[in-house]
Design an enzyme around this catalytic site. Sequence first.
Site, PDB file in Angstrom:
ATOM      1  N   CYS A  66      45.705  22.444 -27.810  1.00 43.82           N
ATOM      2  CA  CYS A  66      45.060  22.603 -26.496  1.00 43.82           C
ATOM      3  C   CYS A  66      44.594  24.043 -26.303  1.00 43.82           C
ATOM      4  O   CYS A  66      45.401  24.927 -25.976  1.00 43.82           O
ATOM      5  CB  CYS A  66      46.042  22.209 -25.392  1.00 43.82           C
ATOM      6  SG  CYS A  66      45.349  22.454 -23.753  1.00 43.82           S
ATOM      7  N   CYS A  96      45.018  25.451 -22.768  1.00 39.54           N
ATOM      8  CA  CYS A  96      46.408  25.782 -22.397  1.00 39.54           C
ATOM      9  C   CYS A  96      46.861  27.061 -23.093  1.00 39.54           C
ATOM     10  O   CYS A  96      47.503  27.911 -22.489  1.00 39.54           O
ATOM     11  CB  CYS A  96      47.386  24.681 -22.804  1.00 39.54           C
ATOM     12  SG  CYS A  96      46.826  23.013 -22.587  1.00 39.54           S
ATOM     13  N   ASP A  97      46.566  27.190 -24.377  1.00 42.23           N
ATOM     14  CA  ASP A  97      47.191  28.248 -25.195  1.00 42.23           C
ATOM     15  C   ASP A  97      46.234  29.349 -25.622  1.00 42.23           C
ATOM     16  O   ASP A  97      46.675  30.351 -26.195  1.00 42.23           O
ATOM     17  CB  ASP A  97      47.800  27.613 -26.472  1.00 42.23           C
ATOM     18  CG  ASP A  97      48.852  26.574 -26.138  1.00 42.23           C
ATOM     19  OD1 ASP A  97      49.488  26.700 -25.072  1.00 42.23           O
ATOM     20  OD2 ASP A  97      49.035  25.631 -26.928  1.00 42.23           O
TER      21      ASP A  97
END
Length: 307
Positions: free
Chosen positions: A134, A137-138
């Site tokens: 992701c 997200c990261d």
Amino acid sequence: MAEIRTDVVIIGAGTAGLSAAIYTQRAGKQAIVLEGESYGGQIINTLDVENYPGIKHISGFDFATGLYEQAQDLGAKIEMESALQIIDNGKEKIVKTKENDYIAGAVILATGVKRRELGIENEKELTGKGVSYCATCDGAFYRKKDVAVNGGGNTALEDAEFLTRFCNKVYLIHRRDQFRADVAEVKKITDKPNIELVLNSTIDELQTGEDGKLNGVETVDKVTGEKRVLPVSGLFVAIGQVPSNQAFGDVVALDDAGYIKAGEDTKTSAPGIFAAGDCRTKQVRQLATAASDGAVAALAACAYIEE
Ligand code: NAP
């Protein structure tokens, strides 16, 4: 463990499931949505949705939150419980979670899909230590660093474009020399100065540094056989998706890939059990088609209960 009676149990609080909840409530029936992880499904990880009709731009998080709130405001109950099993007793279906038995007249499976893994050595150990599924997200952990994205679909190209905004360099590794992604997404990465395409290539090794984190990705060129090590500290895997319907394979027919067999009417092999969104056999898996399936499944489920 309690027995909870309702009209329709919806398994999954992604776009299809929450759309089904909205339509079930508006049809005058009570929906309970069961979700084992977090609401929103895959779209929650998309930075900018720009292909949902009627909305020019919206973040995936805002889109999902809007759906969640709309479903709740209409009276749908959303329970953070994993559906483990369905017992199909004809006009009565029991959906079992660890906590409760939900008894309903109809069930809508809206289980979505999960990101496909590479299936190579060290992948699991390095997940969270350089390997991610992701980018939204990261990605921020890799500011000013060199990273790679694997895949050639819309997700991979969107991820790559997003990462070019703040990473030093982005390698985009794809197993062919043609992208599966929409032309609009391909255009967005063309001419980006800090992106390098590594085409016709697959990843055959993940290299680990002394700190136990990813420090390189070895690729192999499928045409020349040449191997190359890309010195990256982050790898974003975006090689498609896989369904996770095994728990329900005893009540509804699945195809060879594990998708629930259902047509545009969302009807599965089991009367009163419907499948909506990416979890079912279909050609086009988009936000708009997931929402559409949710509406169709909800109205079909309500009609089934009335029969
Ligand atoms: P996808 O469209 O299925 O693309 C997966 C990509 O990964 C393909 O390029 C495929 O290569 C490659 N691949 C598959 N298995 C692989 C393996 N084992 N090793 C290496 N490469 C592999 O998946 P997605 O990009 O996640 O998109 C899923 C669905 O969501 C699609 O329908 C997509 O259009 C939709 N989506 C839409 C948007 C949007 O509209 N903005 C955004 C994201 C996703 P090949 O091309 O060679 O098969």
